[in-house]
Design an enzyme around this catalytic site. Sequence first.
Site, PDB file in Angstrom:
ATOM      1  N   CYS A 180       2.059   9.442   3.733  1.00 30.25           N
ATOM      2  CA  CYS A 180       1.588  10.502   2.841  1.00 30.25           C
ATOM      3  C   CYS A 180       1.787  11.895   3.431  1.00 30.25           C
ATOM      4  CB  CYS A 180       0.112  10.287   2.521  1.00 30.25           C
ATOM      5  SG  CYS A 180      -0.563  11.531   1.386  1.00 30.25           S
TER       6      CYS A 180
ATOM      7  N   GLU B 269      -3.744   2.446 -25.056  1.00 30.16           N
ATOM      8  CA  GLU B 269      -3.184   3.735 -24.639  1.00 30.16           C
ATOM      9  C   GLU B 269      -3.775   4.895 -25.432  1.00 30.16           C
ATOM     10  OE1 GLU B 269      -1.734   4.264 -22.031  1.00 30.16           O
ATOM     11  OE2 GLU B 269      -1.110   2.263 -21.436  1.00 30.16           O
TER      12      GLU B 269
ATOM     13  N   ASP C 217       1.534  10.071 -15.925  1.00 27.79           N
ATOM     14  CA  ASP C 217       0.190  10.416 -16.356  1.00 27.79           C
ATOM     15  C   ASP C 217      -0.492  11.172 -15.218  1.00 27.79           C
ATOM     16  OD1 ASP C 217      -0.408   8.439 -14.486  1.00 27.79           O
ATOM     17  OD2 ASP C 217      -2.291   8.012 -15.499  1.00 27.79           O
TER      18      ASP C 217
ATOM     19  N   TYR D  78       3.905  10.629 -22.684  1.00 23.57           N
ATOM     20  CA  TYR D  78       3.253   9.624 -21.842  1.00 23.57           C
ATOM     21  C   TYR D  78       3.049   8.311 -22.581  1.00 23.57           C
ATOM     22  CZ  TYR D  78      -0.180   6.570 -20.034  1.00 23.57           C
ATOM     23  OH  TYR D  78      -0.785   5.419 -19.655  1.00 23.57           O
TER      24      TYR D  78
ATOM     25  N   CYS E 133      -8.435   7.429   1.695  1.00 24.18           N
ATOM     26  CA  CYS E 133      -7.183   7.229   2.425  1.00 24.18           C
ATOM     27  C   CYS E 133      -7.238   5.989   3.316  1.00 24.18           C
ATOM     28  CB  CYS E 133      -6.862   8.469   3.257  1.00 24.18           C
ATOM     29  SG  CYS E 133      -6.672   9.973   2.261  1.00 24.18           S
TER      30      CYS E 133
ATOM     31  N   CYS F  63      -6.473   6.932  -4.695  1.00 27.68           N
ATOM     32  CA  CYS F  63      -6.060   8.336  -4.552  1.00 27.68           C
ATOM     33  C   CYS F  63      -6.671   9.148  -5.689  1.00 27.68           C
ATOM     34  CB  CYS F  63      -4.530   8.419  -4.580  1.00 27.68           C
ATOM     35  SG  CYS F  63      -3.862   9.995  -4.005  1.00 27.68           S
TER      36      CYS F  63
ATOM     37  N   CYS G  39      -5.740   3.205   1.474  1.00 26.27           N
ATOM     38  CA  CYS G  39      -4.445   3.470   0.839  1.00 26.27           C
ATOM     39  C   CYS G  39      -3.294   2.788   1.567  1.00 26.27           C
ATOM     40  CB  CYS G  39      -4.184   4.969   0.768  1.00 26.27           C
ATOM     41  SG  CYS G  39      -2.612   5.373  -0.029  1.00 26.27           S
TER      42      CYS G  39
END
Length: 288
Positions: free
Chosen positions: A207, A35, A136, A118, A198, A191, A201
């Site tokens: 969406c 992280e 995030d 975060y 798309c 995305c 997706c």
Amino acid sequence: MSDLHEPVLAWYDEHARELPWRSPAATAWSVMVSEFMLQQTPVARVLPVHEAWLRRWPTPGDLAAEPAGEAVRAWGRLGYPRRALRLHAAAVAIVEQHDGEVPPSYDDLLALPGVGDYTAAAIATFAFGRRHVVLDTNVRRVLARVATGVELPAASVTRAERTLAAELLPPDDPTAATWSVAVMELGALVCTAAGPRCGACPVAGLCAWRRAGHPAYDGPPRRVQAWAGTDRQCRGRLLAALRETEGEVTQARLDATWDDQLQRARSLAGLVEDGLVVRTPRGTYTLP
DNA sequence: TAAACGTGGAA
DNA sequence: TTTCCAAGTTT
């Protein structure tokens, strides 16, 4: 909106990348190191450094036992080297305050150097399976598009965004954790900021942004970071010279890294101020 | 709140 | 070649 859960979770189950810090065998420390390294740095560049880091310092105690300069050197060219300093300081704090174990609670994590909202939520969620809103840049972009119908989120997290993310978070801990990493992965692989795919997706049919005809970003101008000629570039040159040298570096060596004397002196002073560089009594410089 | 803070790959 | 931007935090 929970219509989103099943398709996103199913998509993740099939398309998730296998990453070291996602392995069932990954320790909390491995997740924490990842992280820190992933803050503003792409996965591809983090992978080799993360592997070497965990091999050399398998626990927070192993890192805390060495000088901070070793962390800065091992950080290599990941960028934003203050993260290395803070990760080292966090390891020291973990040894001193948490018996050498990465704490599982969000509040304890947030109190560590270099850990903001975060990262605290991410470690609590991905290392310990706790239920937190993980916001995030990927999650923010996906939610902005799917739920809000705009191409990109605001510059900083809004109250409405956090509320939306909280409402979307599945009620049980393990599903919430998988949901968060799944939305992040969807933002990272499908995305994306520049060229959303798309066609690939799982929630294209739900969406709001797509339904509205993909309207272009309509917010305030997003400032681009200048680089050439900035103090940041100068600092990078100076620190690179320190990293590649074992032991002390002479003033002459540093002078060779940057032409503008005034800017060079200012940047070096900044590095010393930040604790990334130490000036010796002899007038030479070293990592801390 | 805005600015500072690295780096390198992709478009 | 230039621009964009990648799992943010700190002050």
